[in-house]
Write an enzyme that holds these catalytic residues in place. Sequence first.
Site, PDB file in Angstrom:
ATOM      1  N   ASP A  31       0.742  -0.749  -0.125  1.00 35.32           N
ATOM      2  CA  ASP A  31       0.045   0.086   0.019  1.00 35.32           C
ATOM      3  C   ASP A  31       1.184   0.651  -0.350  1.00 35.32           C
ATOM      4  O   ASP A  31       2.051   1.715   0.745  1.00 35.32           O
ATOM      5  CB  ASP A  31      -0.557   0.631   1.130  1.00 35.32           C
ATOM      6  CG  ASP A  31      -1.903   1.475   1.139  1.00 35.32           C
ATOM      7  OD1 ASP A  31      -1.892   2.203   0.843  1.00 35.32           O
ATOM      8  OD2 ASP A  31      -3.027   0.714   1.316  1.00 35.32           O
ATOM      9  N   HIS A  98     -12.523  -1.052  -6.629  1.00 35.43           N
ATOM     10  CA  HIS A  98     -11.316  -2.848  -7.178  1.00 35.43           C
ATOM     11  C   HIS A  98     -11.433  -3.011  -6.017  1.00 35.43           C
ATOM     12  O   HIS A  98     -10.615  -3.279  -4.756  1.00 35.43           O
ATOM     13  CB  HIS A  98     -10.538  -2.495  -8.194  1.00 35.43           C
ATOM     14  CG  HIS A  98      -9.763  -3.818  -9.021  1.00 35.43           C
ATOM     15  ND1 HIS A  98      -9.547  -4.094 -10.071  1.00 35.43           N
ATOM     16  CD2 HIS A  98      -9.389  -5.143  -7.805  1.00 35.43           C
ATOM     17  CE1 HIS A  98      -9.150  -5.341  -9.998  1.00 35.43           C
ATOM     18  NE2 HIS A  98      -9.035  -5.899  -8.820  1.00 35.43           N
ATOM     19  N   HIS A 100     -10.076  -5.089  -2.476  1.00 35.33           N
ATOM     20  CA  HIS A 100      -9.453  -5.435  -2.401  1.00 35.33           C
ATOM     21  C   HIS A 100      -9.221  -5.434  -0.588  1.00 35.33           C
ATOM     22  O   HIS A 100     -10.825  -4.793  -0.455  1.00 35.33           O
ATOM     23  CB  HIS A 100      -8.424  -4.351  -3.019  1.00 35.33           C
ATOM     24  CG  HIS A 100      -8.574  -2.869  -1.819  1.00 35.33           C
ATOM     25  ND1 HIS A 100      -9.717  -2.154  -2.783  1.00 35.33           N
ATOM     26  CD2 HIS A 100      -7.951  -2.118  -0.580  1.00 35.33           C
ATOM     27  CE1 HIS A 100      -9.967  -0.551  -2.312  1.00 35.33           C
ATOM     28  NE2 HIS A 100      -8.873  -1.325  -1.068  1.00 35.33           N
TER      29      HIS A 100
END
Length: 135
Positions: A31, A98, A100
């Site tokens: 991240d 999306h 995740h």
Amino acid sequence: MAENCLFCGIAAGTSPSQLIEENDLAVAFMDINPATPGHLLVIPRAHSTDLREAKAEDLTAATLMAQELVTRVIDRLGADGANLLSCIGPVAWQSVFHTHLHVVPRYQDDPLKLPWIPSSGDADAIAEVAAKLKV
């Protein structure tokens, strides 16, 4: 692959990332806004907005990869634990649409505090909500 989806670009290898692991169905990468050292994201390769839309096989692959990475951050980074988190919708902090999973290593003295601090709930209110959720 969805047009203009950053995570689809990462899955395809066309957007930069610090790739950690990948297979046919899932990809894990660091991240870029880490909550703690070692914060990872795990995504299905196939685009879906969030886990409600993800195909079972894609979500299973991502979850199994996240399971392995939780073990890895504890063993290799010396984390004392980990949070596994899926954010669904802007109000729940989703900023990339999306599917995740966040793998957030937790350290005994890390300063990270989620907005909610567990405390005892009202048993009757909990039972009332449970009745609404049961099949």
